[in-house]
Design a protein around this motif. Structure first.
Motif, PDB file in Angstrom:
ATOM      1  N   SER A  29      39.238  43.732  29.127  1.00 15.08           N
ATOM      2  CA  SER A  29      38.913  42.422  29.676  1.00 15.08           C
ATOM      3  C   SER A  29      40.026  41.471  29.283  1.00 15.08           C
ATOM      4  O   SER A  29      40.465  41.461  28.135  1.00 15.08           O
ATOM      5  CB  SER A  29      37.577  41.927  29.135  1.00 15.08           C
ATOM      6  OG  SER A  29      36.536  42.758  29.593  1.00 15.08           O
ATOM      7  N   ALA A  60      43.065  43.928  34.157  1.00 14.85           N
ATOM      8  CA  ALA A  60      41.598  43.987  34.135  1.00 14.85           C
ATOM      9  C   ALA A  60      41.070  44.872  35.265  1.00 14.85           C
ATOM     10  O   ALA A  60      40.192  45.715  35.038  1.00 14.85           O
ATOM     11  CB  ALA A  60      41.025  42.583  34.240  1.00 14.85           C
ATOM     12  N   SER A  66      37.032  42.888  32.922  1.00 19.04           N
ATOM     13  CA  SER A  66      36.801  41.647  33.656  1.00 19.04           C
ATOM     14  C   SER A  66      37.945  40.679  33.384  1.00 19.04           C
ATOM     15  O   SER A  66      38.625  40.768  32.364  1.00 19.04           O
ATOM     16  CB  SER A  66      35.472  41.024  33.241  1.00 19.04           C
ATOM     17  OG  SER A  66      35.493  40.673  31.869  1.00 19.04           O
TER      18      SER A  66
END
Length: 123
Positions: A29, A60, A66
């Motif tokens: 992330s 990501a 994310s």
């Protein structure tokens, strides 16, 4: 978790890092921290440090993580709160009784030897 402006100045190339994360099955992330017009003062010299959002999004997306953006400390705290609800942990119980059994056996043997020495039965 990768908090960065997105520009690689040291270490391995982005593609190598992405491949290593994929191979290990680790989603990365990313948080783009900064602004397009960000600057840094280094020894009296103003150095531009804009954010490379495209690179961080690529990392990501390629690893299954994310992507988030934060331009201020308050926004960064909000991103951490959001990510904290997504990231979890598991507790795995492990048997440690054998350490206590070993310690008990060692202490019992020491007690036996000391007892034999104390009562002069060893000599």
């Amino acid at each position: 978790m990768l908090l960065s402006d997105g520009y690689n100045t040291v270490g391995r190339e982005d593609t190598q890092a992405i491949d290593a994360a994929r191979e290990a099955g680790v989603p990365v992330s990313t948080i783009a921290f900064g602004t397009d017009y960000g600057t840094l003062d280094l020894d009296g010299e103003t150095v531009p440090v804009p954010v490379d959002r495209a690179t961080l999004e690529e990392i990501a997306d390629a690893t299954g993580g994310s992507y988030s953006e934060a331009a201020s400390a308050a926004e960064l705290e909000q991103v951490y709160e959001d990510l904290g609800s997504q990231i979890g942990y598991t507790t795995e119980p492990q048997d440690v009784s054998y350490w206590f059994v070993r310690a008990g056996v060692v202490l019992a043997l020491i007690g036996v030897v000391l007892s034999l020495l104390w009562t002069n039965r060893l000599v």
